[in-house]
Design a protein around this motif. Structure first.
Motif, PDB file in Angstrom:
ATOM      1  N   SER A 124       0.824  -1.210   0.000  1.00  0.00           N
ATOM      2  CA  SER A 124       0.000   0.000   0.000  1.00  0.00           C
ATOM      3  C   SER A 124       0.858   1.260   0.000  1.00  0.00           C
ATOM      4  CB  SER A 124      -0.925   0.000   1.220  1.00  0.00           C
ATOM      5  OG  SER A 124      -1.816  -1.090   1.179  1.00  0.00           O
ATOM      6  N   GLY A 125       1.989   1.214   0.700  1.00  0.00           N
ATOM      7  CA  GLY A 125       2.804   2.404   0.855  1.00  0.00           C
ATOM      8  C   GLY A 125       3.808   2.650  -0.248  1.00  0.00           C
ATOM      9  N   ASN A 126       4.204   1.602  -0.983  1.00  0.00           N
ATOM     10  CA  ASN A 126       5.188   1.748  -2.054  1.00  0.00           C
ATOM     11  C   ASN A 126       4.474   2.105  -3.357  1.00  0.00           C
ATOM     12  OD1 ASN A 126       7.181   1.489  -4.018  1.00  0.00           O
ATOM     13  ND2 ASN A 126       8.108  -0.322  -3.072  1.00  0.00           N
ATOM     14  N   LYS A 127       4.440   3.372  -3.683  1.00  0.00           N
ATOM     15  CA  LYS A 127       3.675   3.817  -4.850  1.00  0.00           C
ATOM     16  C   LYS A 127       4.252   3.306  -6.163  1.00  0.00           C
ATOM     17  CE  LYS A 127       1.671   7.866  -2.660  1.00  0.00           C
ATOM     18  NZ  LYS A 127       1.420   9.328  -2.743  1.00  0.00           N
ATOM     19  N   ASN A 128       5.529   2.946  -6.163  1.00  0.00           N
ATOM     20  CA  ASN A 128       6.115   2.380  -7.381  1.00  0.00           C
ATOM     21  C   ASN A 128       5.454   1.050  -7.756  1.00  0.00           C
ATOM     22  OD1 ASN A 128       7.997   4.486  -7.677  1.00  0.00           O
ATOM     23  ND2 ASN A 128       9.479   3.467  -6.337  1.00  0.00           N
ATOM     24  N   LEU A 129       4.961   0.343  -6.739  1.00  0.00           N
ATOM     25  CA  LEU A 129       4.331  -0.957  -6.988  1.00  0.00           C
ATOM     26  C   LEU A 129       2.845  -0.839  -7.310  1.00  0.00           C
ATOM     27  CD1 LEU A 129       6.028  -3.211  -4.275  1.00  0.00           C
ATOM     28  CD2 LEU A 129       6.749  -2.745  -6.631  1.00  0.00           C
ATOM     29  N   SER A 193       9.024  -7.088  -2.711  1.00  0.00           N
ATOM     30  CA  SER A 193       9.286  -5.827  -3.394  1.00  0.00           C
ATOM     31  C   SER A 193      10.287  -6.015  -4.526  1.00  0.00           C
ATOM     32  CB  SER A 193       9.816  -4.802  -2.383  1.00  0.00           C
ATOM     33  OG  SER A 193      10.124  -3.583  -3.026  1.00  0.00           O
ATOM     34  N   ARG A 194      11.347  -6.778  -4.274  1.00  0.00           N
ATOM     35  CA  ARG A 194      12.357  -7.001  -5.316  1.00  0.00           C
ATOM     36  C   ARG A 194      11.770  -7.732  -6.516  1.00  0.00           C
ATOM     37  NH1 ARG A 194      16.879  -9.927  -1.868  1.00  0.00           N
ATOM     38  NH2 ARG A 194      17.717 -10.428  -3.957  1.00  0.00           N
ATOM     39  N   LEU A 195      10.967  -8.752  -6.263  1.00  0.00           N
ATOM     40  CA  LEU A 195      10.381  -9.522  -7.365  1.00  0.00           C
ATOM     41  C   LEU A 195       9.319  -8.721  -8.116  1.00  0.00           C
ATOM     42  CD1 LEU A 195      10.141 -13.015  -5.642  1.00  0.00           C
ATOM     43  CD2 LEU A 195      11.530 -12.444  -7.651  1.00  0.00           C
ATOM     44  N   ALA A 196       8.496  -7.985  -7.389  1.00  0.00           N
ATOM     45  CA  ALA A 196       7.468  -7.172  -8.034  1.00  0.00           C
ATOM     46  C   ALA A 196       8.107  -6.060  -8.870  1.00  0.00           C
ATOM     47  CB  ALA A 196       6.539  -6.574  -6.988  1.00  0.00           C
ATOM     48  N   THR A 197       9.194  -5.476  -8.359  1.00  0.00           N
ATOM     49  CA  THR A 197       9.911  -4.446  -9.110  1.00  0.00           C
ATOM     50  C   THR A 197      10.518  -5.029 -10.375  1.00  0.00           C
ATOM     51  OG1 THR A 197      10.418  -3.217  -7.087  1.00  0.00           O
ATOM     52  CG2 THR A 197      11.789  -2.766  -9.008  1.00  0.00           C
ATOM     53  N   ALA A 198      11.069  -6.242 -10.278  1.00  0.00           N
ATOM     54  CA  ALA A 198      11.619  -6.914 -11.453  1.00  0.00           C
ATOM     55  C   ALA A 198      10.536  -7.169 -12.492  1.00  0.00           C
ATOM     56  CB  ALA A 198      12.281  -8.236 -11.034  1.00  0.00           C
ATOM     57  N   PHE A 199       9.365  -7.574 -12.022  1.00  0.00           N
ATOM     58  CA  PHE A 199       8.236  -7.800 -12.940  1.00  0.00           C
ATOM     59  C   PHE A 199       7.909  -6.520 -13.706  1.00  0.00           C
ATOM     60  CE2 PHE A 199       3.728  -7.434 -13.882  1.00  0.00           C
ATOM     61  CZ  PHE A 199       3.448  -8.623 -14.551  1.00  0.00           C
ATOM     62  N   LEU A 200       7.794  -5.412 -12.998  1.00  0.00           N
ATOM     63  CA  LEU A 200       7.448  -4.139 -13.642  1.00  0.00           C
ATOM     64  C   LEU A 200       8.546  -3.687 -14.601  1.00  0.00           C
ATOM     65  CD1 LEU A 200       5.894  -2.238 -10.606  1.00  0.00           C
ATOM     66  CD2 LEU A 200       4.681  -3.119 -12.611  1.00  0.00           C
ATOM     67  N   SER A 203       8.539  -6.117 -17.765  1.00  0.00           N
ATOM     68  CA  SER A 203       7.310  -6.053 -18.571  1.00  0.00           C
ATOM     69  C   SER A 203       7.125  -4.682 -19.221  1.00  0.00           C
ATOM     70  CB  SER A 203       6.096  -6.391 -17.704  1.00  0.00           C
ATOM     71  OG  SER A 203       5.957  -5.477 -16.635  1.00  0.00           O
ATOM     72  N   SER A 204       7.722  -3.631 -18.648  1.00  0.00           N
ATOM     73  CA  SER A 204       7.546  -2.283 -19.189  1.00  0.00           C
ATOM     74  C   SER A 204       8.158  -2.111 -20.567  1.00  0.00           C
ATOM     75  CB  SER A 204       8.153  -1.247 -18.236  1.00  0.00           C
ATOM     76  OG  SER A 204       9.564  -1.411 -18.147  1.00  0.00           O
ATOM     77  N   SER A 205       9.116  -2.969 -20.923  1.00  0.00           N
ATOM     78  CA  SER A 205       9.774  -2.854 -22.228  1.00  0.00           C
ATOM     79  C   SER A 205       9.063  -3.654 -23.316  1.00  0.00           C
ATOM     80  CB  SER A 205      11.229  -3.326 -22.115  1.00  0.00           C
ATOM     81  OG  SER A 205      11.286  -4.691 -21.740  1.00  0.00           O
ATOM     82  N   MET A 206       7.974  -4.328 -22.959  1.00  0.00           N
ATOM     83  CA  MET A 206       7.272  -5.173 -23.919  1.00  0.00           C
ATOM     84  C   MET A 206       6.115  -4.433 -24.572  1.00  0.00           C
ATOM     85  SD  MET A 206       7.226  -8.787 -21.825  1.00  0.00           S
ATOM     86  CE  MET A 206       8.749  -9.559 -21.301  1.00  0.00           C
ATOM     87  N   ALA A 207       5.877  -4.747 -25.837  1.00  0.00           N
ATOM     88  CA  ALA A 207       4.781  -4.107 -26.560  1.00  0.00           C
ATOM     89  C   ALA A 207       3.437  -4.417 -25.920  1.00  0.00           C
ATOM     90  CB  ALA A 207       4.790  -4.560 -28.018  1.00  0.00           C
ATOM     91  N   GLU A 208       3.265  -5.664 -25.468  1.00  0.00           N
ATOM     92  CA  GLU A 208       2.063  -6.072 -24.754  1.00  0.00           C
ATOM     93  C   GLU A 208       2.487  -6.647 -23.401  1.00  0.00           C
ATOM     94  OE1 GLU A 208      -0.556  -8.596 -26.910  1.00  0.00           O
ATOM     95  OE2 GLU A 208      -0.517  -7.379 -28.739  1.00  0.00           O
ATOM     96  N   PRO A 209       2.594  -5.811 -22.389  1.00  0.00           N
ATOM     97  CA  PRO A 209       3.059  -6.263 -21.075  1.00  0.00           C
ATOM     98  C   PRO A 209       2.155  -7.351 -20.515  1.00  0.00           C
ATOM     99  CG  PRO A 209       3.043  -3.867 -21.184  1.00  0.00           C
ATOM    100  CD  PRO A 209       2.319  -4.369 -22.400  1.00  0.00           C
ATOM    101  N   PRO A 210       2.727  -8.436 -20.005  1.00  0.00           N
ATOM    102  CA  PRO A 210       1.909  -9.501 -19.412  1.00  0.00           C
ATOM    103  C   PRO A 210       1.250  -9.023 -18.128  1.00  0.00           C
ATOM    104  CG  PRO A 210       4.233  -9.906 -19.005  1.00  0.00           C
ATOM    105  CD  PRO A 210       4.164  -8.749 -19.955  1.00  0.00           C
ATOM    106  N   ARG A 211       0.132  -9.636 -17.788  1.00  0.00           N
ATOM    107  CA  ARG A 211      -0.605  -9.256 -16.586  1.00  0.00           C
ATOM    108  C   ARG A 211      -0.244 -10.113 -15.390  1.00  0.00           C
ATOM    109  NH1 ARG A 211      -6.756  -9.258 -18.211  1.00  0.00           N
ATOM    110  NH2 ARG A 211      -6.941  -8.381 -16.112  1.00  0.00           N
ATOM    111  N   ARG A 212       0.400 -11.257 -15.630  1.00  0.00           N
ATOM    112  CA  ARG A 212       0.737 -12.169 -14.546  1.00  0.00           C
ATOM    113  C   ARG A 212       2.192 -12.613 -14.680  1.00  0.00           C
ATOM    114  NH1 ARG A 212      -4.001 -14.002 -12.148  1.00  0.00           N
ATOM    115  NH2 ARG A 212      -2.570 -14.477 -10.412  1.00  0.00           N
ATOM    116  N   MET A 213       2.744 -13.091 -13.569  1.00  0.00           N
ATOM    117  CA  MET A 213       4.135 -13.527 -13.566  1.00  0.00           C
ATOM    118  C   MET A 213       4.358 -14.696 -14.510  1.00  0.00           C
ATOM    119  SD  MET A 213       7.127 -12.827 -12.208  1.00  0.00           S
ATOM    120  CE  MET A 213       7.055 -12.077 -10.570  1.00  0.00           C
ATOM    121  N   ALA A 214       3.387 -15.608 -14.605  1.00  0.00           N
ATOM    122  CA  ALA A 214       3.531 -16.747 -15.514  1.00  0.00           C
ATOM    123  C   ALA A 214       3.688 -16.280 -16.952  1.00  0.00           C
ATOM    124  CB  ALA A 214       2.328 -17.678 -15.381  1.00  0.00           C
TER     125      ALA A 214
END
Length: 436
Positions: A124-129, A193-200, A203-214
Motif C-alpha cells: 500500500s505504501g510503495n507507490k512504485n508498486l 518488493s524485489r520480485l514485483a519491481t523486477a516484474f514491472l 514487462s515495461s519494455s514489452m509491446a504487450e506487457p503480461p498481466r501475470r508472472m507466468a
C-alpha cells in the motif's frame, strides 16, 4: 465519487466498484482473511441498507457486497472506513492482493500474520508498486492445514519444515512455481518488493506487457526475472502431491480445533452473515477466517460441540457436510448478474450436481461459466461448461479461458446431461476425453 470512478470489467474494489446487472459490486480485501463478529454484523446491516442483501465469498478469500445502489455508495464507503476495511485510495486498494493461510497464527508456531500485515503495508505504501496489474497476487502458506499449495500465485512463500524457512516461488502453484531459494518471515516484504519491481521493469519494455508472472516467465524466461531481482533459480524442495482442500466440518490442526462451513457458489445473504457472526461469538473466539474455497472457518471451537455447531449452521443454510453435492459444482452468477451471461448458470449447475459428484468423489468436478472469463474458478476442472448464446461449450480437464470448442459444438443443457450420463455409464466413445 471522490477518490475513484466506476469501471466495468475491472477487478472491483470499494473505491472502484464494478457495475453489474444487479447493481454495483464492491469487493473487500479483508486483511489476512480475518474478520471479527462485530464487523460482520455491521457489514450485514450495510448490505441491507445499501445493497441487495447479497454477499459473496471469492476464490481469493475476499468478500463482495452485491447490488449496491450508486446513490448509497458514499454512505457505504463511510461505513467501511469506520471499520478499517479499505485503504486510503484506489491504487493502494488495488495492489493489496495478499492471500494468507486461513489458520495462520492459531497454533503459535510462527508469526505469519505479522509478516503478512507488513507485506500489505509495504504494498500500500510503495507507490512504485501501484503499477502492478490488478490481478497480480501474493500468497503466504505457513504450513498449516488446509494448505494453499494448490492455488496459483504470482509471488508465493511456502513454509518448508525441513528448512525452517519459506520457499520463494514465482508464477504458479506450490509444485509448479519457479523456485528461487528460501527466506525468513521478516524478509517476506523485501523479497516481494524485489520480485514485483523486477516484474514491472521487465514487462515495461514489452509491446504487450503480461498481466501475470507466468506470462512474463513465458515471455522472457525465469532466469531473467531472477537476475533482475538479484536472485537465482534453484532446485525446488521435494514435496508430495497437493490436493485441493475441502475445509468443511471439524478441522484438527496442531492441537487446535476449528469448524469450517461452506456456502453454495460462495453466495450468502445478510441473515446468513449475521448467523456466522453469532456463531463466531457463541462457539469460537469471536472471529471468522475467510478461505479461497468459498468457505468460512470458526477458530478455537471445542470438539465436543461439533454436533451443535453443525446443527446451528445447517439451520442457517450453510453446508456442513464435505460430501454435499453442492460442493461438487462451481458457477458464476451468469445471466442473472452479468451482461455477458446468457444462461442461468447456477440453476444449471445445481441440476447437474449429482452427475458431477459421480464424475469425481472429491472437490469441484463441474464448472459452469457464464463466459470465457471463468470468474468462478481459475483452476482446471474435470468438466467446464462455457455459456454462449444460451448454449454451452464443453471443455474437459481445462479452464474456461482455455476453451477451443467451435460454434458447431455448442450444446443444450439436455445434451450435456445425456453426454455426461453416458460417460458415467461407460457408454459411447467418450471422444471428448472426459475422465470418469
Amino acid at each position: 465519487m471522490r477518490k475513484g470512478q466506476l469501471h466495468k470489467g475491472w477487478c472491483p474494489g470499494a473505491w472502484r466498484p464494478m457495475p453489474a446487472k444487479d447493481g454495483l459490486l464492491v469487493r473487500l480485501r479483508i486483511s489476512c482473511g480475518t474478520v471479527g463478529a462485530s464487523t460482520l454484523h455491521v457489514l450485514a446491516q450495510a448490505g441491507r441498507e445499501h445493497g441487495n442483501r447479497i454477499f459473496e465469498l471469492s476464490n481469493r478469500g475476499n468478500m463482495q457486497i452485491r447490488g449496491v445502489r450508486e446513490s448509497n455508495l458514499p454512505a457505504l464507503i463511510k461505513t467501511l472506513q469506520s471499520l478499517g476495511l479499505i485503504d486510503e485510495d484506489t491504487s493502494a486498494e488495488a495492489v493489496r492482493n495478499v492471500l494468507v493461510s486461513p489458520l495462520a497464527g492459531l497454533d503459535g508456531r510462527n508469526d505469519t500474520l505479522r509478516a503478512a500485515k507488513r507485506l500489505e503495508t509495504m504494498l500500500s505504501g510503495n507507490k512504485n508498486l501501484h503499477a502492478l496489474p490488478a490481478k497480480f497476487g501474493f500468497l503466504i502458506d505457513d504450513g498449516s492445514s488446509p494448505s494453499l499449495g494448490s492455488i496459483a500465485a504470482d509471488i508465493r512463500f511456502d513454509w518448508i519444515s525441513a528448512a525452517q524457512s519459506f520457499a520463494i516461488g514465482i508464477g504458479g502453484r506450490a509444485n509448479g512455481a519457479v523456485f528461487l531459494g528460501y527466506c525468513s518471515e521478516d524478509a517476506l516484504p523485501k523479497v516481494s518488493s524485489r520480485l514485483a519491481t523486477a516484474f514491472l521493469l521487465l514487462s515495461s519494455s514489452m509491446a504487450e506487457p503480461p498481466r501475470r508472472m507466468a506470462g512474463l516467465i513465458a515471455s522472457c524466461g525465469a532466469h531473467a526475472i531472477a537476475a533482475a531481482a538479484g536472485m537465482h533459480i534453484a532446485d525446488p524442495p521435494e514435496r508430495g502431491s497437493i490436493a485441493e482442500p475441502c475445509p468443511i466440518g471439524l478441522i484438527r490442526n496442531n492441537g487446535q480445533h476449528c469448524f469450517g462451513v461452506g456456502v453454495a457458489f460462495g453466495m450468502l445473504d445478510a441473515a446468513m452473515l449475521d448467523a456466522a457472526a453469532t456463531a463466531a461469538s457463541k462457539f469460537g473466539n469471536g472471529e471468522i477466517r475467510l478461505t479461497p474455497w468459498r468457505a468460512m472457518i470458526v477458530p478455537h471451537v471445542t470438539e465436543n460441540r461439533a454436533d451443535a455447531i453443525a446443527a446451528y449452521f445447517t439451520s442457517h443454510r450453510f453446508l456442513v457436510d464435505a460430501e454435499d453435492e453442492r460442493l461438487s459444482v462451481a458457477a458464476c452468477g451468469g445471466g442473472l448478474t452479468c451482461e455477458q451471461g446468457t444462461t442461468n448458470t447456477r440453476a444449471d449447475a445445481l441440476s447437474l450436481m449429482s452427475i458431477a459428484r459421480k464424475l469425481s468423489k472429491n472437490g469441484i468436478a463441474l464448472h459452469v461459466s457464464g463466459c470465457a472469463k471463468g470468474c468462478a474458478r481459475q483452476a482446471s476442472t474435470p468438466v467446464t461448461l462455457i455459456a454462449r448464446d444460451g448454449f454451452y461449450d464443453l471443455v474437459p480437464n481445462e479452464t474456461a479461458r482455455e476453451d477451443g470448442i467451435s460454434a458447431a459444438d455448442r450444446l443444450s443443457l439436455v445434451t450435456v446431461r445425456d453426454l455426461l450420463e453416458n460417460v458415467i455409464a461407460g457408454k459411447g466413445s467418450n471422444s471428448r476425453g472426459i475422465d470418469k
